[in-house]
Enzyme design. Structure first.
Site, PDB file in Angstrom:
ATOM      1  N   CYS A   1      -3.718  -2.636  -0.837  1.00 11.26           N
ATOM      2  CA  CYS A   1      -2.571  -3.544  -0.768  1.00 11.26           C
ATOM      3  C   CYS A   1      -2.163  -4.118  -2.113  1.00 11.26           C
ATOM      4  CB  CYS A   1      -2.893  -4.706   0.162  1.00 11.26           C
ATOM      5  SG  CYS A   1      -3.442  -4.210   1.794  1.00 11.26           S
TER       6      CYS A   1
ATOM      7  N   LYS B   1      -7.451  -6.843  11.142  1.00  7.85           N
ATOM      8  CA  LYS B   1      -6.885  -5.526  10.899  1.00  7.85           C
ATOM      9  C   LYS B   1      -8.005  -4.516  11.143  1.00  7.85           C
ATOM     10  CE  LYS B   1      -3.944  -3.476   7.381  1.00  7.85           C
ATOM     11  NZ  LYS B   1      -3.452  -3.658   6.017  1.00  7.85           N
TER      12      LYS B   1
ATOM     13  N   CYS C   1       0.818  -1.219   0.000  1.00  6.96           N
ATOM     14  CA  CYS C   1       0.000   0.000   0.000  1.00  6.96           C
ATOM     15  C   CYS C   1       0.851   1.267   0.000  1.00  6.96           C
ATOM     16  CB  CYS C   1      -0.985  -0.001   1.165  1.00  6.96           C
ATOM     17  SG  CYS C   1      -0.222  -0.055   2.789  1.00  6.96           S
TER      18      CYS C   1
ATOM     19  N   ARG D   1       0.175   6.788   6.103  1.00  7.75           N
ATOM     20  CA  ARG D   1      -0.525   6.936   4.826  1.00  7.75           C
ATOM     21  C   ARG D   1      -0.326   8.335   4.241  1.00  7.75           C
ATOM     22  NH1 ARG D   1      -3.291   2.849   3.008  1.00  7.75           N
ATOM     23  NH2 ARG D   1      -4.104   1.232   4.353  1.00  7.75           N
TER      24      ARG D   1
END
Length: 130
Positions: A15, A81, A7, A91
């Site tokens: 992903c 997750k 990712c 991110r």
């Protein structure tokens, strides 16, 4: 312990490798994940920890690690997750924040009123504590 995922290399924050139609190509992604895991092993990782959500990832990584001489290197796969504020800075830095209602919203199965989780019984059999 190293995190194996793709990712951080995608603009969409998911992903996997995307096909031309926008769907994730599971098989192409498995190949890249396995090669990435081997690169981590060669760099000295003590444990490979894939955090992606691809079907068959552990088997693909294990096969590639074994083929490259890393038969004894453990793999720690995530069983669940969850959405977390800890992902935000990563991110943002990687420029791979997924759009709303994707990724984090689909990362785990949630309890719904139609399928509530059962409460444990006080008479449930338990493993010996010796």
């Amino acid at each position: 312990m190293t995190d194996v995922c793709l990712c951080e290399y995608t603009s969409h924050g998911h992903c996997g490798v995307l096909r031309d139609d926008g769907a994730v190509d599971n098989d192409a992604t498995l190949e890249l994940l396995a090669r990435t895991a081997v690169s981590h092993a060669r760099a000295g990782a003590d444990v490979i920890a894939p955090s992606d959500m691809m079907d068959g990832r552990v088997g693909a990584i294990r096969s590639e690690l074994d083929a490259e001489g890393f038969e004894e290197l453990p793999i720690l796969a995530y069983a669940a997750k969850f959405a977390s504020a800890f992902y935000g800075p990563f991110r943002e830095a990687a420029g791979s924040t997924p759009p709303p209602a994707t990724g984090a919203a689909t990362s785990s199965i949630r309890q719904t009123p139609a399928r509530p989780c059962a409460k444990p019984s006080s008479t449930s059999p338990r493993a010996p504590t010796s």
